[in-house]
Design a protein around this motif. Structure first.
Motif, PDB file in Angstrom:
ATOM      1  N   TYR A 249       0.838  -1.204   0.000  1.00 26.04           N
ATOM      2  CA  TYR A 249       0.000   0.000   0.000  1.00 26.04           C
ATOM      3  C   TYR A 249       0.876   1.258   0.000  1.00 26.04           C
ATOM      4  O   TYR A 249       0.579   2.251  -0.677  1.00 26.04           O
ATOM      5  CB  TYR A 249      -0.939   0.002   1.205  1.00 26.04           C
ATOM      6  CG  TYR A 249      -2.238  -0.738   0.958  1.00 26.04           C
ATOM      7  CD1 TYR A 249      -3.009  -0.459  -0.174  1.00 26.04           C
ATOM      8  CD2 TYR A 249      -2.707  -1.685   1.865  1.00 26.04           C
ATOM      9  CE1 TYR A 249      -4.202  -1.127  -0.405  1.00 26.04           C
ATOM     10  CE2 TYR A 249      -3.914  -2.362   1.639  1.00 26.04           C
ATOM     11  CZ  TYR A 249      -4.657  -2.072   0.501  1.00 26.04           C
ATOM     12  OH  TYR A 249      -5.841  -2.724   0.280  1.00 26.04           O
ATOM     13  N   ASP A 254      -2.576  -1.281  -5.967  1.00 25.50           N
ATOM     14  CA  ASP A 254      -4.024  -1.225  -5.837  1.00 25.50           C
ATOM     15  C   ASP A 254      -4.519  -2.334  -4.907  1.00 25.50           C
ATOM     16  O   ASP A 254      -3.786  -3.268  -4.575  1.00 25.50           O
ATOM     17  CB  ASP A 254      -4.715  -1.302  -7.200  1.00 25.50           C
ATOM     18  CG  ASP A 254      -4.421  -2.588  -7.962  1.00 25.50           C
ATOM     19  OD1 ASP A 254      -4.241  -3.634  -7.331  1.00 25.50           O
ATOM     20  OD2 ASP A 254      -4.386  -2.540  -9.205  1.00 25.50           O
ATOM     21  N   ALA A 255      -5.781  -2.205  -4.497  1.00 24.50           N
ATOM     22  CA  ALA A 255      -6.346  -3.127  -3.509  1.00 24.50           C
ATOM     23  C   ALA A 255      -6.337  -4.567  -4.002  1.00 24.50           C
ATOM     24  O   ALA A 255      -6.070  -5.503  -3.234  1.00 24.50           O
ATOM     25  CB  ALA A 255      -7.764  -2.699  -3.155  1.00 24.50           C
ATOM     26  N   GLN A 256      -6.614  -4.782  -5.295  1.00 24.24           N
ATOM     27  CA  GLN A 256      -6.675  -6.148  -5.818  1.00 24.24           C
ATOM     28  C   GLN A 256      -5.306  -6.819  -5.783  1.00 24.24           C
ATOM     29  O   GLN A 256      -5.198  -8.013  -5.504  1.00 24.24           O
ATOM     30  CB  GLN A 256      -7.228  -6.142  -7.246  1.00 24.24           C
ATOM     31  CG  GLN A 256      -7.650  -7.520  -7.726  1.00 24.24           C
ATOM     32  CD  GLN A 256      -8.445  -7.457  -9.009  1.00 24.24           C
ATOM     33  OE1 GLN A 256      -8.938  -6.410  -9.403  1.00 24.24           O
ATOM     34  NE2 GLN A 256      -8.594  -8.594  -9.674  1.00 24.24           N
ATOM     35  N   THR A 257      -4.261  -6.049  -6.054  1.00 26.89           N
ATOM     36  CA  THR A 257      -2.909  -6.610  -5.972  1.00 26.89           C
ATOM     37  C   THR A 257      -2.576  -7.003  -4.541  1.00 26.89           C
ATOM     38  O   THR A 257      -2.027  -8.085  -4.290  1.00 26.89           O
ATOM     39  CB  THR A 257      -1.881  -5.587  -6.484  1.00 26.89           C
ATOM     40  OG1 THR A 257      -2.154  -5.305  -7.848  1.00 26.89           O
ATOM     41  CG2 THR A 257      -0.461  -6.121  -6.343  1.00 26.89           C
ATOM     42  N   GLY A 364      -1.581  -4.650 -11.773  1.00 23.87           N
ATOM     43  CA  GLY A 364      -1.374  -4.266 -10.383  1.00 23.87           C
ATOM     44  C   GLY A 364      -0.023  -3.662 -10.095  1.00 23.87           C
ATOM     45  O   GLY A 364       0.141  -2.952  -9.111  1.00 23.87           O
ATOM     46  N   LYS A 368      -3.224  -0.788 -14.906  1.00 29.63           N
ATOM     47  CA  LYS A 368      -4.466  -0.936 -14.174  1.00 29.63           C
ATOM     48  C   LYS A 368      -5.301  -2.059 -14.784  1.00 29.63           C
ATOM     49  O   LYS A 368      -5.125  -2.424 -15.950  1.00 29.63           O
ATOM     50  CB  LYS A 368      -5.247   0.377 -14.176  1.00 29.63           C
ATOM     51  CG  LYS A 368      -4.532   1.487 -13.410  1.00 29.63           C
ATOM     52  CD  LYS A 368      -5.356   2.765 -13.359  1.00 29.63           C
ATOM     53  CE  LYS A 368      -4.643   3.834 -12.547  1.00 29.63           C
ATOM     54  NZ  LYS A 368      -5.419   5.100 -12.480  1.00 29.63           N
ATOM     55  N   ARG A 369      -6.239  -2.569 -13.988  1.00 31.51           N
ATOM     56  CA  ARG A 369      -7.019  -3.731 -14.401  1.00 31.51           C
ATOM     57  C   ARG A 369      -8.227  -3.376 -15.247  1.00 31.51           C
ATOM     58  O   ARG A 369      -9.067  -4.230 -15.535  1.00 31.51           O
ATOM     59  CB  ARG A 369      -7.474  -4.508 -13.161  1.00 31.51           C
ATOM     60  CG  ARG A 369      -6.314  -4.972 -12.300  1.00 31.51           C
ATOM     61  CD  ARG A 369      -6.790  -5.610 -11.002  1.00 31.51           C
ATOM     62  NE  ARG A 369      -5.680  -5.860 -10.105  1.00 31.51           N
ATOM     63  CZ  ARG A 369      -4.926  -6.955 -10.139  1.00 31.51           C
ATOM     64  NH1 ARG A 369      -5.192  -7.910 -11.008  1.00 31.51           N
ATOM     65  NH2 ARG A 369      -3.925  -7.114  -9.296  1.00 31.51           N
TER      66      ARG A 369
END
Length: 449
Positions: A249, A254-257, A364, A368-369
């Motif tokens: 972080y 990102d949160a998904q990674t 990630g 970006k996804r």
């Protein structure tokens, strides 16, 4: 919901056809799922007193089909379903065990797509092979193939297979840190060589990794022995996971990674603990290393429990992971935003056998996804090999990369694959291909909006 009864009935038909063969040639793909499925089928036939042979290929084109003209008994594994126009020209007794997007045919084939299941996420080719033969000990290769095809956490038909393996004591599923090497790598290497996810400032930085673990209060050694992740206490594991979450972080992940750090992992209690073969992800990576570095016979040997293959596979694994690290470092700098997709031109830099793996690893860390990624590399014939990767969210929004590759390459090459991962080979028209891809991707995502 798929047609489970219909699928199992077709598996039985395929099993009976395979058992009627005397000495078939198994034609399997060169990646982890292809090698696992090829070995699984060969082992299953050997248990039935049938001696089969394997031929591992990178693709199934007219050149490979021409070399198969003299064969009288063929089993296609992890390919064939997407190349029916070619396979149907052969005059032989044929069965196809595949999970790529396909169509109905007079050929006897078992494929989850034909029964309402997603072959890109719910069952791999090796899992298909498991359901054909259903020998309990073969579930290990079924799980390895599924993990190698990035189908974890296992669900759908994969879940049925997993639960059968757990019931028979072949496989254990648990929630844990999902970084590669949790069984076989010393802690320092565990972080230093981590590429999924890429750890900025730690991946490739031995001193930084040592300092990171020291600050967490996690000793690297027990006496004179280097410690491995599976040997840590519960408290140490919690500290390490929490430390990695905070670190990523802080680096802007990102949160998904960050969430991908922990997941369902699969281990094999009957294998020697601490080896690559006691963990499904590590086992699959060994097979990928063998296939993608021109030694698929070593991967098959590993699956067939040939002692001579083990040392060779370890050497190939070291080479594979080093090339991945170097390739990811290049790709992070070279990837471009082409509007509706990300683009990586890795021609003459990244080998065509690993460019797809590298493209997927960029999510990630460098991209970006919200968009798919297309990557170019050159194969041994100096032709452009295209690898496309996407996310499950994009597929849910209407993206189908298999269709993108097939349509965009019409008249200038050939392509196909899964909705979430696909590829093509181009004879000409690189710019035209990219323009077509952009239009098709845009149309697919717009139509579902």
């Amino acid at each position: 919901m798929g047609d489970l009864n219909g699928f199992l009935e077709r598996c039985e038909e395929v099993r009976e056809a395979a058992e009627s063969m005397s000495s078939p040639l198994i034609v399997n793909h060169y990646d982890a799922d292809g090698i696992a499925s090829g070995a699984l089928i060969r082992r299953a036939l050997a248990l039935r007193g049938i001696q089969a042979r394997n031929w591992t290929v990178k693709r199934l084109s007219q050149e490979e089909i021409a070399l198969l003209k003299r064969e009288k008994e063929l089993i296609f594994a992890d390919l064939g379903g997407g190349q029916l126009d070619l396979v149907e020209t052969l005059d032989a007794k044929i069965v196809i065990i595949d999970h790529h997007q396909t169509r109905d045919s007079s050929m006897l084939q078992v494929n989850p797509h034909l029964f309402g299941y997603d072959g890109g996420s719910e069952l791999s080719s090796s899992g298909c092979g498991y359901f054909v033969f259903r020998n309990p000990e073969l579930v290990q290769l079924g799980v390895v193939g599924a993990v190698g095809d990035m189908q974890f956490p296992l669900h759908g038909l994969n879940r049925i297979m997993l639960e059968e393996g757990m019931k028979n004591g072949i496989v254990v599923a648990s929630r844990d840190l999902a970084i590669f090497g949790r069984m076989s790598r010393p802690l320092l290497w565990f972080l230093q060589y981590c590429t999924e996810p890429f750890l900025p400032g730690l991946t490739g930085k031995k001193a930084n990794c040592a300092l990171f673990l020291e600050e967490l209060g996690i000793p690297l050694k027990e006496g004179e022995e280097w410690r491995r992740y599976y040997q840590l206490s519960h408290d140490e594991k919690v500290r390490l996971v929490s430390g990695l979450v905070a670190y990523l972080y802080a680096k802007g992940a990102d949160a998904q990674t960050v969430e991908s750090l922990v997941g369902e992992v699969y281990s094999f209690p009957k294998e020697q603990i601490g080896t690559e073969f006691s963990d499904a992800n590590e086992y699959a990576t060994v097979l990928n290393a063998c296939g993608r570095h021109g030694k698929p016979e070593v991967g098959l040997g590993v699956c067939l429990k040939e002692e001579s293959a083990l040392k060779q596979s370890s050497e190939l694994l070291v080479l594979h992971r080093r090339q991945l690290r170097e390739a990811v470092q290049f790709a992070c700098e070279a990837v471009e935003d082409f509007g509706v997709f990300h683009f990586l031109d890795a021609r003459n830099v990244i080998d065509d056998t690993i460019v797809g793996v590298v493209a997927g690893m960029l999510y990630g860390s460098a991209i970006k996804r919200t968009k798919p990624i297309l990557a170019f590399a050159l194969n041994e014939e100096k032709k452009v090999k295209v690898s496309g990767r996407a996310t499950r969210r994009l597929v849910d929004d209407g993206l189908n990369l298999g269709t993108v590759m097939k349509k965009a390459s019409e008249g200038i090459g050939a392509g196909g694959g899964h909705d979430i991962a696909a590829g093509a080979q181009l004879e000409k028209g690189v710019d035209e291909f990219l323009l077509r891809c952009g239009e098709i991707i845009q149309s697919q995502l717009a139509s579902s909006a």
